[in-house]
Design an enzyme around this catalytic site. Structure first.
Site, PDB file in Angstrom:
ATOM      1  N   LYS A  67       0.069  -7.459  -6.524  1.00 56.22           N
ATOM      2  CA  LYS A  67      -0.426  -6.440  -7.454  1.00 56.22           C
ATOM      3  C   LYS A  67       0.615  -5.332  -7.620  1.00 56.22           C
ATOM      4  CE  LYS A  67      -3.235  -3.066  -5.870  1.00 56.22           C
ATOM      5  NZ  LYS A  67      -2.687  -1.741  -6.203  1.00 56.22           N
ATOM      6  N   ASN A  68       1.157  -4.852  -6.515  1.00 55.56           N
ATOM      7  CA  ASN A  68       2.057  -3.695  -6.595  1.00 55.56           C
ATOM      8  C   ASN A  68       3.428  -4.026  -7.180  1.00 55.56           C
ATOM      9  OD1 ASN A  68       0.047  -2.109  -5.634  1.00 55.56           O
ATOM     10  ND2 ASN A  68       0.955  -1.729  -3.617  1.00 55.56           N
ATOM     11  N   ARG A  87      -4.491   5.184 -10.580  1.00 59.63           N
ATOM     12  CA  ARG A  87      -3.405   6.167 -10.490  1.00 59.63           C
ATOM     13  C   ARG A  87      -2.065   5.580 -10.927  1.00 59.63           C
ATOM     14  NH1 ARG A  87      -3.615  10.405  -7.602  1.00 59.63           N
ATOM     15  NH2 ARG A  87      -1.399  10.175  -7.249  1.00 59.63           N
ATOM     16  N   CYS A 140      -7.080  11.377  -4.724  1.00 59.67           N
ATOM     17  CA  CYS A 140      -7.854  10.154  -4.547  1.00 59.67           C
ATOM     18  C   CYS A 140      -8.339  10.099  -3.108  1.00 59.67           C
ATOM     19  CB  CYS A 140      -7.057   8.917  -4.925  1.00 59.67           C
ATOM     20  SG  CYS A 140      -5.936   8.349  -3.680  1.00 59.67           S
ATOM     21  N   ARG A 188      -1.940  12.841  -3.119  1.00 58.27           N
ATOM     22  CA  ARG A 188      -1.033  11.986  -3.885  1.00 58.27           C
ATOM     23  C   ARG A 188      -0.439  12.670  -5.117  1.00 58.27           C
ATOM     24  NH1 ARG A 188      -3.271   5.921  -3.764  1.00 58.27           N
ATOM     25  NH2 ARG A 188      -1.066   5.484  -3.972  1.00 58.27           N
ATOM     26  N   ASP A 194      -0.418   0.174   3.869  1.00 62.48           N
ATOM     27  CA  ASP A 194      -1.436  -0.689   3.244  1.00 62.48           C
ATOM     28  C   ASP A 194      -1.986  -1.746   4.205  1.00 62.48           C
ATOM     29  OD1 ASP A 194      -1.232   0.728   0.919  1.00 62.48           O
ATOM     30  OD2 ASP A 194      -0.112  -0.791  -0.196  1.00 62.48           O
ATOM     31  N   LEU A 212       1.923   8.297   6.148  1.00 62.13           N
ATOM     32  CA  LEU A 212       2.161   8.433   4.699  1.00 62.13           C
ATOM     33  C   LEU A 212       1.088   9.205   3.955  1.00 62.13           C
ATOM     34  CD1 LEU A 212       3.972   5.547   5.173  1.00 62.13           C
ATOM     35  CD2 LEU A 212       4.400   6.279   2.879  1.00 62.13           C
ATOM     36  N   ARG A 248     -10.077  -4.419  -7.163  1.00 61.56           N
ATOM     37  CA  ARG A 248      -8.841  -3.852  -7.736  1.00 61.56           C
ATOM     38  C   ARG A 248      -7.612  -4.605  -7.254  1.00 61.56           C
ATOM     39  NH1 ARG A 248      -7.773   1.480  -5.810  1.00 61.56           N
ATOM     40  NH2 ARG A 248      -5.820   0.845  -6.716  1.00 61.56           N
TER      41      ARG A 248
HETATM   42  C1  UD1 Z   1       2.547   2.915  -3.519  1.00 68.82           C
HETATM   43  C2  UD1 Z   1       1.615   1.727  -3.470  1.00 68.82           C
HETATM   44  C3  UD1 Z   1       0.523   1.933  -2.429  1.00 68.82           C
HETATM   45  C4  UD1 Z   1       1.151   2.260  -1.077  1.00 68.82           C
HETATM   46  C5  UD1 Z   1       2.152   3.400  -1.198  1.00 68.82           C
HETATM   47  C6  UD1 Z   1       2.920   3.648   0.083  1.00 68.82           C
HETATM   48  C7  UD1 Z   1       1.675   0.929  -5.757  1.00 68.82           C
HETATM   49  C8  UD1 Z   1       0.974   0.794  -7.044  1.00 68.82           C
HETATM   50  N1  UD1 Z   1       1.016   1.584  -4.800  1.00 68.82           N
HETATM   51  O1  UD1 Z   1       1.784   4.050  -3.884  1.00 68.82           O
HETATM   52  O2  UD1 Z   1      -0.244   0.748  -2.321  1.00 68.82           O
HETATM   53  O3  UD1 Z   1       0.136   2.650  -0.161  1.00 68.82           O
HETATM   54  O4  UD1 Z   1       3.121   3.109  -2.226  1.00 68.82           O
HETATM   55  O5  UD1 Z   1       3.585   2.510   0.489  1.00 68.82           O
HETATM   56  O6  UD1 Z   1       2.772   0.446  -5.568  1.00 68.82           O
HETATM   57  N2  UD1 Z   1       4.535  11.789  -2.805  1.00 68.82           N
HETATM   58  C9  UD1 Z   1       4.760  13.108  -3.145  1.00 68.82           C
HETATM   59  N3  UD1 Z   1       5.149  13.385  -4.430  1.00 68.82           N
HETATM   60  C10 UD1 Z   1       5.350  12.413  -5.366  1.00 68.82           C
HETATM   61  C11 UD1 Z   1       5.116  11.075  -5.005  1.00 68.82           C
HETATM   62  C12 UD1 Z   1       4.713  10.782  -3.714  1.00 68.82           C
HETATM   63  O7  UD1 Z   1       4.595  14.008  -2.322  1.00 68.82           O
HETATM   64  O8  UD1 Z   1       5.710  12.745  -6.502  1.00 68.82           O
HETATM   65  C13 UD1 Z   1       4.084  11.464  -1.437  1.00 68.82           C
HETATM   66  C14 UD1 Z   1       2.697  10.822  -1.392  1.00 68.82           C
HETATM   67  O9  UD1 Z   1       1.671  11.785  -1.400  1.00 68.82           O
HETATM   68  C15 UD1 Z   1       2.770  10.034  -0.094  1.00 68.82           C
HETATM   69  C16 UD1 Z   1       4.216   9.561  -0.065  1.00 68.82           C
HETATM   70  O10 UD1 Z   1       4.935  10.435  -0.918  1.00 68.82           O
HETATM   71  O11 UD1 Z   1       2.528  10.868   1.002  1.00 68.82           O
HETATM   72  C17 UD1 Z   1       4.435   8.142  -0.515  1.00 68.82           C
HETATM   73  O12 UD1 Z   1       3.782   7.941  -1.759  1.00 68.82           O
HETATM   74  P1  UD1 Z   1       4.266   6.888  -2.835  1.00 68.82           P
HETATM   75  O13 UD1 Z   1       5.274   5.980  -2.230  1.00 68.82           O
HETATM   76  O14 UD1 Z   1       4.614   7.598  -4.095  1.00 68.82           O
HETATM   77  O15 UD1 Z   1       2.927   6.050  -3.072  1.00 68.82           O
HETATM   78  P2  UD1 Z   1       2.523   5.360  -4.421  1.00 68.82           P
HETATM   79  O16 UD1 Z   1       3.758   4.955  -5.139  1.00 68.82           O
HETATM   80  O17 UD1 Z   1       1.498   6.167  -5.121  1.00 68.82           O
END
Ligand code: UD1
Length: 422
Positions: free
Chosen positions: A22-23, A92, A116, A121, A307, A329, A399
């Site tokens: 999915k990701n 998201r 969420c 996030r 995950d 995370l 999902r």
């Molecule tokens: C993706 C995955 C999700 C997985 C996560 C971490 C997808 C669709 N989802 O989520 O399944 O759990 O990676 O491996 O691929 N952060 C910030 N600012 C930002 C972006 C992120 O502070 O602009 C923080 C987040 O709050 C979190 C960390 O960085 O603490 C990692 O988040 P991120 O890698 O961005 O997660 P997603 O891409 O949303």
């Protein structure tokens, strides 16, 4: 709304075919916005998040034809650039269209995703990086309004934190930007690697694929010719079914899997005393008489994935001794703890650390899914609970898990999908 009724204590045996990730599918579908041709993507999982993103693209004027595990996406007819709240609120990862729409059309509006269940996030790092590339960004009435009338420009971006969708968004924006974009502290997840490889094969030269420093040579607005490709196997789905084998003491074989993407997960099974047999594209987990406790810290790839944290917590309830799981995370990714406790698990929480005292006999009851992976932990716990567990709010599972009940039934689980209130 549906729920799952799962009878505990069945012995499992057999083979499970792992679906596409999915990701990986989500950014690769968003990437079709950068294409001039109609793009064929194979091995897509049949899960709600994929349909949500295809619906978003359809609302923007693209045509999407999704049958079996194959989609044909044609974005030539796209005439809208606004990703509205009704879709973004359900997923998201819709934020993934921001980079490609802005790069192609010079403007884009995307509803702010909001918080969420697993934490705040934020998406500040996506926005800051796009601003560095020359975008003007403002937030108005819950929407991100991004403009880059003269196109995006390559530059050096240093991510303060490693972000998976942030890296994907910026790689896609950089693909059509003018000049070279260097992304420092980039995510190295296999899903990001596949996005880079497909772009690379489509004429966007990307150096450093799979490392923390990516150099993307943009096409200065020239759209891409993207050849047919197939989505990589879902490493989290695979890890979840390995947990199903482990927790029930069963021999299970996964096919169509990529063992190289599961290094940290396989290492933890081995620390817990499980034997695994690997081939190029299969993994077999063997029963283990005594499960050893484990210490897990979630981190970015190639370390142990957040995950898989909830599923290993369910498994740790069956270990002989004290396991420690630290979540690094997401600040609130322990929603499954209270539901596991209701089933009899002995878990205590202190900040970002969970202490699991095993071994506990779990008993069946009604439990509530709160997010995608928390839900799968409840399904795992149900497999060994005494009695019938009802897992409610399984739209979270839908999902991300393709044909979950069918795959479980095929290896011997007694499980039914029922409608609430009937
Ligand atoms: C993706 C995955 C999700 C997985 C996560 C971490 C997808 C669709 N989802 O989520 O399944 O759990 O990676 O491996 O691929 N952060 C910030 N600012 C930002 C972006 C992120 O502070 O602009 C923080 C987040 O709050 C979190 C960390 O960085 O603490 C990692 O988040 P991120 O890698 O961005 O997660 P997603 O891409 O949303």
């Amino acid at each position: 709304m549906d729920y799952l009724k799962i009878k505990g204590k069945s012995a499992l045996n057999g083979t499970i075919k792992i679906s596409g990730a999915k990701n990986a599918s989500l950014p690769l579908i968003a990437m079709t916005i950068l294409a001039r041709n109609s793009v064929i993507i194979k091995n897509l999982p049949d899960v709600a998040d994929i349909k949500t993103l295809l619906k978003l693209l359809t609302n923007l004027g693209a045509s999407c034809d999704f049958h079996d595990d194959k989609v044909v996406v044609d974005t030539a007819s796209m005439n809208e650039t606004k990703a509205t709240y009704d879709i973004v609120k359900t997923m998201r990862a819709s934020i993934l269209v921001l980079g490609p729409i802005l790069a192609r059309f010079g403007h884009c509006e995307v509803s702010l995703p909001g918080g969420c269940a697993i934490g705040q996030r934020p998406i500040d790092l996506h926005l800051k990086a796009l601003e560095q590339m020359g975008a003007e960004i403002s937030i108005k009435a819950g929407y991100i309004e991004a403009r880059a009338p003269k196109g995006l420009k390559g530059c050096e971006i240093i991510f303060d934190k490693i972000t998976v969708t942030g890296t994907a968004n910026i790689v896609m924006a950089a693909a059509l930007a003018e000049g070279e974009t260097t992304i420092i502290n980039a995510a190295r997840e296999p899903e990001v690697v596949q996005l880079c490889e497909v772009l690379n094969a489509s004429g966007v030269k990307i150096e450093g694929i799979g490392t923390a420093v990516l150099k993307v040579h943009g096409t200065a607005g020239e759209l891409l010719d993207i050849k047919e490709f197939s989505i990589i196997p879902d490493r989290i789905e695979a890890g979840t079914y390995l947990c199903a084998g482990a927790i029930t003491g069963s021999k299970l074989t996964l096919t169509d899997v990529e063992p190289n993407h599961l290094g940290a997960v396989i290492a933890k099974f081995e620390e817990m005393g499980f034997e695994l047999t690997l081939t190029k594209d299969t993994i077999t987990i063997h029963p283990n008489k005594e499960i050893k406790p484990v210490k897990i810290v979630t981190q970015e790839y190639p370390a142990f994935p957040t995950d898989m944290q909830a599923q290993f917590m369910a498994l740790a309830t069956q270990a002989n001794g004290v396991s420690i799981i630290e979540e690094r995370l997401f600040e609130n990714r322990f929603m499954h703890v209270s539901e596991l406790q209701r089933m009899g698990a002995d878990i205590s929480l202190s900040g970002h650390t969970a202490t699991i005292n095993g071994k506990c006999d779990l008993s069946a009851t009604d439990v509530m899914a709160t997010d995608l992976r928390a839900s799968s932990a409840l399904v795992l716990a149900a497999l060994i609970a005494q009695g019938e567990t009802n897992v409610h709010r399984i739209y979270h599972l839908d999902r991300g898990y393709d044909s979950l009940e069918k795959k479980l039934k095929d290896v011997g689980v007694v499980v039914e999908r029922l409608k609430e209130g009937l």
